[in-house]
Write a protein that holds these residues in place. Structure first.
Motif, PDB file in Angstrom:
ATOM      1  N   LEU A 208     -30.941 -19.391  16.686  1.00  0.00           N
ATOM      2  CA  LEU A 208     -30.742 -17.987  17.051  1.00  0.00           C
ATOM      3  C   LEU A 208     -30.423 -17.127  15.822  1.00  0.00           C
ATOM      4  CD1 LEU A 208     -28.880 -18.072  20.501  1.00  0.00           C
ATOM      5  CD2 LEU A 208     -31.275 -17.554  20.022  1.00  0.00           C
ATOM      6  N   PRO A 209     -29.439 -17.518  14.985  1.00  0.00           N
ATOM      7  CA  PRO A 209     -29.216 -16.741  13.762  1.00  0.00           C
ATOM      8  C   PRO A 209     -30.439 -16.722  12.835  1.00  0.00           C
ATOM      9  CG  PRO A 209     -27.316 -18.113  14.210  1.00  0.00           C
ATOM     10  CD  PRO A 209     -28.394 -18.541  15.164  1.00  0.00           C
ATOM     11  N   LEU A 210     -31.123 -17.877  12.706  1.00  0.00           N
ATOM     12  CA  LEU A 210     -32.300 -17.922  11.832  1.00  0.00           C
ATOM     13  C   LEU A 210     -33.387 -16.985  12.343  1.00  0.00           C
ATOM     14  CD1 LEU A 210     -33.797 -19.132   9.428  1.00  0.00           C
ATOM     15  CD2 LEU A 210     -34.525 -21.007  10.915  1.00  0.00           C
ATOM     16  N   SER A 211     -33.569 -16.914  13.649  1.00  0.00           N
ATOM     17  CA  SER A 211     -34.582 -16.020  14.219  1.00  0.00           C
ATOM     18  C   SER A 211     -34.280 -14.568  13.880  1.00  0.00           C
ATOM     19  CB  SER A 211     -34.649 -16.195  15.741  1.00  0.00           C
ATOM     20  OG  SER A 211     -35.000 -17.517  16.074  1.00  0.00           O
ATOM     21  N   PHE A 212     -33.004 -14.196  14.012  1.00  0.00           N
ATOM     22  CA  PHE A 212     -32.642 -12.815  13.668  1.00  0.00           C
ATOM     23  C   PHE A 212     -32.792 -12.573  12.172  1.00  0.00           C
ATOM     24  CE2 PHE A 212     -29.721  -9.609  12.144  1.00  0.00           C
ATOM     25  CZ  PHE A 212     -30.097  -8.520  12.932  1.00  0.00           C
ATOM     26  N   LYS A 235     -35.746  -4.109  -7.345  1.00  0.00           N
ATOM     27  CA  LYS A 235     -34.417  -4.715  -7.298  1.00  0.00           C
ATOM     28  C   LYS A 235     -34.114  -5.220  -5.886  1.00  0.00           C
ATOM     29  CE  LYS A 235     -29.540  -3.703  -8.154  1.00  0.00           C
ATOM     30  NZ  LYS A 235     -28.559  -2.668  -8.566  1.00  0.00           N
ATOM     31  N   LEU A 236     -34.459  -4.444  -4.867  1.00  0.00           N
ATOM     32  CA  LEU A 236     -34.237  -4.854  -3.493  1.00  0.00           C
ATOM     33  C   LEU A 236     -35.061  -6.082  -3.134  1.00  0.00           C
ATOM     34  CD1 LEU A 236     -34.246  -1.370  -1.697  1.00  0.00           C
ATOM     35  CD2 LEU A 236     -32.282  -2.870  -2.031  1.00  0.00           C
ATOM     36  N   PHE A 237     -36.327  -6.103  -3.592  1.00  0.00           N
ATOM     37  CA  PHE A 237     -37.192  -7.243  -3.298  1.00  0.00           C
ATOM     38  C   PHE A 237     -36.663  -8.501  -3.982  1.00  0.00           C
ATOM     39  CE2 PHE A 237     -40.909  -9.954  -4.091  1.00  0.00           C
ATOM     40  CZ  PHE A 237     -41.392 -10.065  -2.793  1.00  0.00           C
ATOM     41  N   TYR A 238     -36.194  -8.372  -5.224  1.00  0.00           N
ATOM     42  CA  TYR A 238     -35.648  -9.522  -5.950  1.00  0.00           C
ATOM     43  C   TYR A 238     -34.392 -10.038  -5.258  1.00  0.00           C
ATOM     44  CZ  TYR A 238     -33.390 -12.218  -9.632  1.00  0.00           C
ATOM     45  OH  TYR A 238     -32.768 -13.213 -10.338  1.00  0.00           O
ATOM     46  N   THR A 239     -33.552  -9.128  -4.791  1.00  0.00           N
ATOM     47  CA  THR A 239     -32.332  -9.525  -4.071  1.00  0.00           C
ATOM     48  C   THR A 239     -32.677 -10.306  -2.807  1.00  0.00           C
ATOM     49  OG1 THR A 239     -31.145  -7.585  -4.894  1.00  0.00           O
ATOM     50  CG2 THR A 239     -30.250  -8.675  -2.951  1.00  0.00           C
ATOM     51  N   CYS A 240     -33.678  -9.851  -2.073  1.00  0.00           N
ATOM     52  CA  CYS A 240     -34.074 -10.536  -0.833  1.00  0.00           C
ATOM     53  C   CYS A 240     -34.626 -11.927  -1.113  1.00  0.00           C
ATOM     54  CB  CYS A 240     -35.118  -9.705  -0.091  1.00  0.00           C
ATOM     55  SG  CYS A 240     -34.453  -8.205   0.659  1.00  0.00           S
ATOM     56  N   THR A 241     -35.402 -12.072  -2.196  1.00  0.00           N
ATOM     57  CA  THR A 241     -35.976 -13.387  -2.502  1.00  0.00           C
ATOM     58  C   THR A 241     -34.898 -14.366  -2.946  1.00  0.00           C
ATOM     59  OG1 THR A 241     -36.502 -12.588  -4.745  1.00  0.00           O
ATOM     60  CG2 THR A 241     -38.256 -12.504  -3.105  1.00  0.00           C
ATOM     61  N   THR A 242     -33.903 -13.911  -3.707  1.00  0.00           N
ATOM     62  CA  THR A 242     -32.824 -14.813  -4.127  1.00  0.00           C
ATOM     63  C   THR A 242     -31.956 -15.206  -2.938  1.00  0.00           C
ATOM     64  OG1 THR A 242     -31.515 -12.866  -4.771  1.00  0.00           O
ATOM     65  CG2 THR A 242     -32.725 -14.018  -6.514  1.00  0.00           C
ATOM     66  N   HIS A 243     -31.715 -14.271  -2.026  1.00  0.00           N
ATOM     67  CA  HIS A 243     -30.973 -14.606  -0.813  1.00  0.00           C
ATOM     68  C   HIS A 243     -31.768 -15.592   0.037  1.00  0.00           C
ATOM     69  CE1 HIS A 243     -28.428 -10.640  -0.893  1.00  0.00           C
ATOM     70  NE2 HIS A 243     -28.222 -11.420  -1.939  1.00  0.00           N
ATOM     71  N   GLY A 244     -33.084 -15.434   0.029  1.00  0.00           N
ATOM     72  CA  GLY A 244     -33.942 -16.347   0.781  1.00  0.00           C
ATOM     73  C   GLY A 244     -33.832 -17.780   0.306  1.00  0.00           C
ATOM     74  N   PHE A 245     -33.509 -17.973  -0.973  1.00  0.00           N
ATOM     75  CA  PHE A 245     -33.331 -19.322  -1.523  1.00  0.00           C
ATOM     76  C   PHE A 245     -32.197 -20.045  -0.815  1.00  0.00           C
ATOM     77  CE2 PHE A 245     -30.849 -21.980  -4.470  1.00  0.00           C
ATOM     78  CZ  PHE A 245     -31.801 -22.918  -4.837  1.00  0.00           C
ATOM     79  N   ILE A 247     -30.860 -19.263   2.109  1.00  0.00           N
ATOM     80  CA  ILE A 247     -31.204 -19.394   3.533  1.00  0.00           C
ATOM     81  C   ILE A 247     -32.136 -20.583   3.749  1.00  0.00           C
ATOM     82  CG2 ILE A 247     -32.414 -18.280   5.455  1.00  0.00           C
ATOM     83  CD1 ILE A 247     -31.376 -15.595   4.260  1.00  0.00           C
ATOM     84  N   PHE A 248     -33.132 -20.739   2.873  1.00  0.00           N
ATOM     85  CA  PHE A 248     -34.081 -21.853   2.993  1.00  0.00           C
ATOM     86  C   PHE A 248     -33.352 -23.189   2.893  1.00  0.00           C
ATOM     87  CE2 PHE A 248     -36.719 -25.100   0.994  1.00  0.00           C
ATOM     88  CZ  PHE A 248     -37.822 -25.119   1.835  1.00  0.00           C
TER      89      PHE A 248
END
Length: 312
Positions: A208-212, A235-245, A247-248
């Motif tokens: 459920l959290p992952l889906s959101f 800068k925003l895109f780079y922040t999202c990709t590092t956060h995605g690391f 999360i993955f």
């Protein structure tokens, strides 16, 4: 419990197929991971508590994540270091299920907190003008408290389900810490139903959290594309990709192991334990660096504190 079980202690095998000559190397890795996690998460918590200008919603959520990771590592890693360093591999019956409580409750809490961070980023990027009225310190603290309580109830329920099973024979756990699946398979009775119930709980708690999170990131990326003419979009895109690391590494190996263990698709116990260590400990080391120390405000505050300490 005493009249239900003939087992009064459990033995953590860690990596079952690992020979003794690698014990020093494994203990050194666990020791390094624990100390880096301890120092970085404690630093983040200390800065956010002591520096008033960091008393903002986003940083309060980060502090909760750091505290959760710090408790989790303290509840698990010292025992593994002692096992590989000194050969102290046994845990009492009570200590094992106490550790199980922390493992499942804090694992659930991390999932909720990461989702809450996604909510914060979603509102900040998609509704920037209304951010301060929607996301407040009081609201975030209340939500974090609720998540801590829900997670504690989840961990307590799972630990009780595991402790109620009778254990009368094997007591060697093929894992680096006590969690429901590797402990319950040692039961004298068929524990399939208990494992299935916990599997369903895990799917709800993490999917459920992952889906959101996925939904929010799709909207955020779409919003960033519309901001392509702005100087801040990269800068925003780079922040999202590092956060995605983070999360993955938190969600993907975890859900894979949960699924594999239900259908016994992983025959290599060492690989199974490696994946568990990967999703348990790597995010705890990476999170303070990605979420905090790469944040300009926290980084500048840390630099000022260090300079002041050295100058005095």
């Amino acid at each position: 419990m005493a009249n239900q079980t003939g087992v009064y202690e459990f033995v953590l095998l860690g990596f079952p197929g690992l020979t003794e000559r690698y014990n020093a190397a494994v203990s050194a890795v666990f020791f390094l991971i624990y100390n880096v996690s301890l120092f970085s998460n404690a630093t983040v918590i200390g800065l956010i508590i002591l520096k008033e200008h960091l008393h903002q919603p986003m940083y309060m959520v980060i502090a909760n994540l750091a505290l959760s990771d710090l408790i989790m590592d303290t509840a698990t890693l010292p025992k593994m270091i002692a096992k590989y360093w000194f050969g102290h591999e046994s845990l009492s019956f009570f200590a094992c299920f106490l550790q199980m409580f922390f493992v499942h409750s804090l694992g659930s809490l991390d999932s909720f907190i990461i989702m809450l961070m996604a909510v914060d980023r979603f509102v900040a990027i998609c509704r920037p003008l209304h951010y301060c009225s929607i996301i407040t310190n009081k609201l975030l603290l209340l939500i974090c408290l609720i998540f801590w309580l829900i997670s504690a109830m989840i961990g307590l329920s799972i630990a009780i389900m595991g402790a109620q099973l009778p254990y009368c024979g094997p007591n060697k756990i093929k894992n680096c810490f006590c969690s429901l699946t590797p402990v319950s398979i040692l039961s004298c009775v068929n524990s399939l139903m208990t494992r299935r119930i916990v599997f369903i709980i895990a799917l709800v708690v993490h999917l459920l959290p992952l889906s959101f999170i996925i939904f929010s990131y799709v909207i955020i990326v779409w919003k960033i594309r519309l901001m392509a003419g702005s100087e801040n979009w990269q800068k925003l895109f780079y922040t999202c990709t590092t956060h995605g690391f983070v999360i993955f590494f938190y969600f993907v190996p975890r859900l894979a192991v949960y699924t594999y263990n239900q259908f016994q698709l992983i025959s290599n116990a060492d690989f199974n334990v490696f994946l568990i260590c990967l999703y348990t400990f790597v995010p705890h080391v990476a999170s303070p660096i990605i979420y905090c120390l790469r944040t300009e405000e926290i980084k500048n505050t840390l630099v000022k504190v260090v300079r002041k300490a050295f100058s005095s």
